[in-house]
Design an enzyme around this catalytic site. Sequence first.
Site, PDB file in Angstrom:
ATOM      1  NE  ARG A  91      -3.361   2.496   2.533  1.00 27.01           N
ATOM      2  CZ  ARG A  91      -3.728   3.172   3.598  1.00 27.01           C
ATOM      3  NH1 ARG A  91      -3.376   2.762   4.794  1.00 27.01           N
ATOM      4  NH2 ARG A  91      -4.464   4.247   3.482  1.00 27.01           N
ATOM      5  CG  HIS A 180      -9.359   6.736   3.591  1.00 26.13           C
ATOM      6  ND1 HIS A 180     -10.103   7.683   4.253  1.00 26.13           N
ATOM      7  CD2 HIS A 180      -8.427   6.333   4.464  1.00 26.13           C
ATOM      8  CE1 HIS A 180      -9.631   7.846   5.470  1.00 26.13           C
ATOM      9  NE2 HIS A 180      -8.595   7.034   5.627  1.00 26.13           N
ATOM     10  NE  ARG A 241      -5.391  13.618   9.236  1.00 26.23           N
ATOM     11  CZ  ARG A 241      -5.614  12.371   8.813  1.00 26.23           C
ATOM     12  NH1 ARG A 241      -6.815  12.015   8.391  1.00 26.23           N
ATOM     13  NH2 ARG A 241      -4.639  11.499   8.782  1.00 26.23           N
ATOM     14  N   GLY A 331     -14.116   1.837  11.098  1.00 30.29           N
ATOM     15  CA  GLY A 331     -14.456   1.626  12.516  1.00 30.29           C
ATOM     16  C   GLY A 331     -15.823   2.151  12.933  1.00 30.29           C
ATOM     17  N   GLY A 333     -18.227   3.605  10.792  1.00 27.12           N
ATOM     18  CA  GLY A 333     -19.229   3.229   9.794  1.00 27.12           C
ATOM     19  C   GLY A 333     -19.729   1.807   9.991  1.00 27.12           C
ATOM     20  CD  GLU A 334     -16.058  -2.070   8.853  1.00 28.80           C
ATOM     21  OE1 GLU A 334     -15.769  -2.990   9.640  1.00 28.80           O
ATOM     22  OE2 GLU A 334     -15.273  -1.656   7.976  1.00 28.80           O
ATOM     23  CG  ASN A 335     -17.706  -1.576  14.694  1.00 33.09           C
ATOM     24  OD1 ASN A 335     -18.121  -2.727  14.786  1.00 33.09           O
ATOM     25  ND2 ASN A 335     -16.534  -1.275  14.181  1.00 33.09           N
ATOM     26  CD  GLU A 386      -7.956   0.102   3.111  1.00 28.75           C
ATOM     27  OE1 GLU A 386      -8.080  -0.392   4.250  1.00 28.75           O
ATOM     28  OE2 GLU A 386      -7.525   1.246   2.912  1.00 28.75           O
TER      29      GLU A 386
HETATM   30  P1  ADP Z   1      -8.376   4.271  11.389  1.00 27.58           P
HETATM   31  O1  ADP Z   1      -8.759   5.488  10.618  1.00 27.58           O
HETATM   32  O2  ADP Z   1      -7.361   4.545  12.463  1.00 27.58           O
HETATM   33  O3  ADP Z   1      -8.079   3.060  10.521  1.00 27.58           O
HETATM   34  P2  ADP Z   1     -10.686   2.745  12.274  1.00 27.58           P
HETATM   35  O4  ADP Z   1     -11.347   2.518  10.971  1.00 27.58           O
HETATM   36  O5  ADP Z   1     -10.081   1.577  12.959  1.00 27.58           O
HETATM   37  O6  ADP Z   1      -9.686   3.953  12.218  1.00 27.58           O
HETATM   38  O7  ADP Z   1     -11.789   3.400  13.251  1.00 27.58           O
HETATM   39  C1  ADP Z   1     -11.469   3.849  14.515  1.00 27.58           C
HETATM   40  C2  ADP Z   1     -12.711   4.485  15.126  1.00 27.58           C
HETATM   41  O8  ADP Z   1     -13.778   3.516  15.161  1.00 27.58           O
HETATM   42  C3  ADP Z   1     -12.486   4.945  16.565  1.00 27.58           C
HETATM   43  O9  ADP Z   1     -12.842   6.304  16.716  1.00 27.58           O
HETATM   44  C4  ADP Z   1     -13.433   4.051  17.350  1.00 27.58           C
HETATM   45  O10 ADP Z   1     -13.996   4.677  18.396  1.00 27.58           O
HETATM   46  C5  ADP Z   1     -14.512   3.733  16.335  1.00 27.58           C
HETATM   47  N1  ADP Z   1     -15.302   2.580  16.778  1.00 27.58           N
HETATM   48  C6  ADP Z   1     -14.931   1.285  16.875  1.00 27.58           C
HETATM   49  N2  ADP Z   1     -15.954   0.567  17.406  1.00 27.58           N
HETATM   50  C7  ADP Z   1     -16.977   1.431  17.648  1.00 27.58           C
HETATM   51  C8  ADP Z   1     -18.296   1.313  18.198  1.00 27.58           C
HETATM   52  N3  ADP Z   1     -18.768   0.130  18.605  1.00 27.58           N
HETATM   53  N4  ADP Z   1     -19.063   2.425  18.302  1.00 27.58           N
HETATM   54  C9  ADP Z   1     -18.602   3.613  17.898  1.00 27.58           C
HETATM   55  N5  ADP Z   1     -17.372   3.797  17.368  1.00 27.58           N
HETATM   56  C10 ADP Z   1     -16.571   2.726  17.248  1.00 27.58           C
END
Ligand code: ADP
Length: 401
Positions: A91, A180, A241, A331, A333-335, A386
Amino acid sequence: MKIMTLNSGSSSLKYSVWDMPARTQLCSGVAERVTIANGLIEHRVGGKVKIVTRRDFPTHEAAFTSIVELLTDDVSGVIDDMSEIRGVGHRVVHGGEGFARSVRIDDQVVKAIEEFCALAPLHNPANLAGIRAAMKLVPNAMHVAVFDTAFLSTLPPHVYIYGLPYEWYEKYRIRKYGFHGTSHLYVARRAAALLNRRPSDVNVITLHVGNGVSVTAVKKGLAYDHSMGFTPLEGAVMGTRCGDIDPAIVFRVMQKENLNPTQMEDILNKKSGLLGITGKYVDRRDIIQAAKAGDDRASLAIEIECHRLRKYIGAYSAAMGGVDAVAFTAGVGENSPLHRAKICENLEFLGIVLDHEKNESVLGGVEAEVSAARSRCKVFVIPTNEELIIAEDVKALLERG
Ligand code: ADP
């Protein structure tokens, strides 16, 4: 054929090994605290077995050497010998304007990545450290650079040129690049597949909401607009940011607080965004919890983040002349059902209607539709991958020879 992917950061080295064309991930892992004391590698085989190795990695090469040991070991290994690895996909964050697709790495490509270090000083030097280590330790494999900017190379000039003196673009290549890209490409392709349509037949808005946040308008399979800019600082409000601000603020505060450009850049990148607004939180889980406990600034931070992202959906729908699907990844978007629900509020006029029960149930890296049956525009949660895009690009270049 076995293909390795590598994502080399300044203090981390993420890797995975794939069996292609079966698209099976054999193992994955991450070496952390590279070049810092107390390094460790978390190695996962088949997504389940987890092995943790602790050791100091003074260089990326030292970390890569330990990864090679894990890959070929009797217990943790997935191959007998590194000669089984036919290709390594790296990458690379910034490919400038020169690379619209993945390329085999040779001296010229290394030189180009070196030149783009000026545009991505935090990322490209670290990417190069990984490339050099891997090329030394897996010399017989084909090494391929997969650029994060490549998918975004189709942004048209009326999107990527800023309202600034045009000579700055000609002299310094000041323009929107975006980041991204590999994640947006994967998610947009999956969204089209979930719609049962060809990517070239649909308009999709992909929201990569993690610590870094970016949004892409994908019009008929090609990136048409994107929220990040010349650097990842532009666009949405992110973990640390600032995203879009009035540039006049920068000069005003530099004067008032007697800051030099480096100090100001550091504040905009590392002490702003959600951290700046709340004064203490970056992690959205902490922000949600604090908001529930009555912290007004945490509630404000959630409103600001979601309001901005909702505006991107509106703006990009207008820019593309309609939208067939909105897809959340990374993180948050998925959670985070809360963020997805808030972002999609008031978008019924675009045909976007969430199924709240479904939305609440989708957590933890699951691919799913979260829109209601009557929603004209579908809303998906699509865990990004990715590594798979990287492995596929390497396979394609290997087959071409
Ligand atoms: P990066 O940009 O560092 O790759 P990630 O895609 O791993 O980041 O996302 C990190 C973010 O995802 C963090 O702010 C974290 O709090 C959020 N996150 C992970 N799980 C949850 C959840 N269950 N609810 C809300 N936010 C979450």
